[in-house]
Scaffold this active site. Structure first.
Site, mmCIF file in Angstrom:
data_model
loop_
_atom_site.group_PDB
_atom_site.id
_atom_site.type_symbol
_atom_site.label_atom_id
_atom_site.label_comp_id
_atom_site.label_asym_id
_atom_site.label_seq_id
_atom_site.Cartn_x
_atom_site.Cartn_y
_atom_site.Cartn_z
ATOM 1 N N TYR A 24 0.830 -1.203 0.000
ATOM 2 C CA TYR A 24 0.000 0.000 0.000
ATOM 3 C C TYR A 24 0.863 1.252 0.000
ATOM 4 O O TYR A 24 0.628 2.211 0.729
ATOM 5 C CB TYR A 24 -0.956 -0.002 1.200
ATOM 6 N N ARG A 47 1.321 -6.530 6.038
ATOM 7 C CA ARG A 47 1.774 -7.055 7.324
ATOM 8 C C ARG A 47 0.788 -6.627 8.405
ATOM 9 O O ARG A 47 0.367 -5.474 8.448
ATOM 10 C CB ARG A 47 3.168 -6.523 7.660
ATOM 11 N N HIS A 107 5.908 -4.213 -12.341
ATOM 12 C CA HIS A 107 7.272 -4.147 -12.872
ATOM 13 C C HIS A 107 7.755 -5.585 -13.028
ATOM 14 O O HIS A 107 7.530 -6.421 -12.153
ATOM 15 C CB HIS A 107 8.184 -3.370 -11.923
ATOM 16 N N GLY A 133 2.248 7.031 -8.528
ATOM 17 C CA GLY A 133 0.950 6.680 -7.981
ATOM 18 C C GLY A 133 0.015 7.853 -7.757
ATOM 19 O O GLY A 133 -1.193 7.759 -8.004
ATOM 20 N N GLU A 194 15.494 4.815 -16.030
ATOM 21 C CA GLU A 194 15.772 5.316 -14.682
ATOM 22 C C GLU A 194 17.251 5.649 -14.499
ATOM 23 O O GLU A 194 17.610 6.688 -13.940
ATOM 24 C CB GLU A 194 15.362 4.264 -13.652
ATOM 25 N N SER A 251 13.112 31.140 -26.607
ATOM 26 C CA SER A 251 13.640 32.255 -27.400
ATOM 27 C C SER A 251 14.588 31.748 -28.485
ATOM 28 O O SER A 251 15.126 30.635 -28.404
ATOM 29 C CB SER A 251 14.390 33.233 -26.496
#
Length: 330
Positions: A24, A47, A107, A133, A194, A251
């Site tokens: 979470y 847990r 992942h 998230g 990453e 610019s």
């Protein structure tokens, strides 16, 4: 490249299923709340009485231990940190991963590198928002979503696509578009992005630019504004419009100077280093290094974090962010 949208996907595949979101954190909270608000049956596995237990309960979830959630669920969606997944899987999830269930990730690290080997008869899929998230949740609540990826490593039931695409729709990803890829491609490109660009490359470039100006006698505050603070403005232009229109919006001086000098900053040697970083990801050298770091209780990582926090750019940046109302005192 196939892209799927809301109209292409039905939630029916999940209507009678229970989805256990394990973890979470930022993604766990966002994905579980989005799926719950989409009418799916979600439980959260944590847990017992851990730091997130009360947070998940306060958000309206049914919260169970990881073992209880894994036993109850048809789909087990693992969203705890990569380095913790294999141990938690072996001790608290695998015993309840019976034939016909689905094991899901955001992942592909542990599946691709073989740290988790699911039993036969189990679907193995991935659904990954391409956003932190908080944005996954924010855009969902605004009626839209962020893009995402789906992958199927094992289709044991011949329903894996229906399952993972419905999860993506429940999270809100197909509102923006969902791309189907592979565990290998997701894992290796994510790690490379990453390391070489998004987290590693950009921060080192900012730091080098800041230090160059300060060492030349310019004030740290001006150096910060010119090398870090204004980066967001440029990134937002690229994000919204691409390179061509970013150059159009800055610019002429900035465009000419940037186009004529950039190859002196990112050189052929820089690209060669990127290729070596990619090889380390592809052949598993980075993975072995990270596993050893985890076994050493992240001692090197903790030291690097401490040193990063002591940089002058951090001190100056915090002061200026507070001045601009972007950061508050803790």
């Amino acid at each position: 490249m196939k892209v799927f949208y809301d109209a292409d996907i039905k939630l029916d595949a999940l209507k009678s299923k229970t989805i256990a979101v394990i973890g979470y954190g930022s993604q766990g909270r966002a994905q579980s709340l989005n799926m719950k608000d989409s009418g799916l049956n979600v439980v959260v596995g944590l847990r017992k009485n851990g730091a997130s237990w009360e947070n998940a309960k306060n958000d309206g979830h049914e919260v169970l231990t990881i073992e209880e959630a894994s036993k109850k669920a048809d789909i087990i969606h693992i969203l705890i940190p990569d380095e913790l997944q294999a141990e938690v899987y072996e001790s608290q999830i695998k015993p309840y991963l019976t034939e016909g269930k689905t094991l899901s990730f955001s992942h592909g690290f542990n599946i691709h590198y073989g740290f988790i080997i699911p039993p036969k008869g189990v679907n193995v899929v991935l659904v990954a928002p391409k956003s932190p998230g908080k944005m996954v949740r924010k855009t969902y609540e605004e009626g839209f979503g962020v893009p995402g990826l789906i992958c199927i490593e094992v289709d044991a039931t011949n329903t894996a696509f229906e399952t993972v695409s419905a999860m993506a729709k429940g999270i809100g990803l197909s509102r923006a578009g969902v791309i189907q890829t592979t565990f290998r491609e997701e894992t290796e490109t994510d790690l490379f992005g990453e390391q070489a660009v998004l987290c590693g490359g950009v921060t080192e470039l900012i730091k080098a630019g800041f230090e160059t100006l300060v060492e030349a006698g310019y004030s740290p505050e001006m150096a910060y504004f010119e090398t870090c603070h204004e980066l967001k403005l440029i990134v937002d232009l690229i994000y919204q419009k691409g390179f061509k229109n970013m150059w159009h919006d800055v610019s002429n001086t900035a465009e000419y100077g940037g186009l004529t000098r950039r190859s002196r900053i990112v050189t052929a040697d820089s690209k060669a280093a990127m290729k070596e970083i990619l090889k380390e990801i592809q052949d598993g050298r980075f993975t072995k290094e990270f596993v050893l770091e985890n076994q050493a209780k992240m001692a090197h990582l903790k030291a690097m974090r401490r040193l990063e926090g002591e940089l002058q750019i951090e001190e100056v940046g915090s002061k200026l962010r507070k001045m601009c109302g972007l950061e508050k005192d803790e």
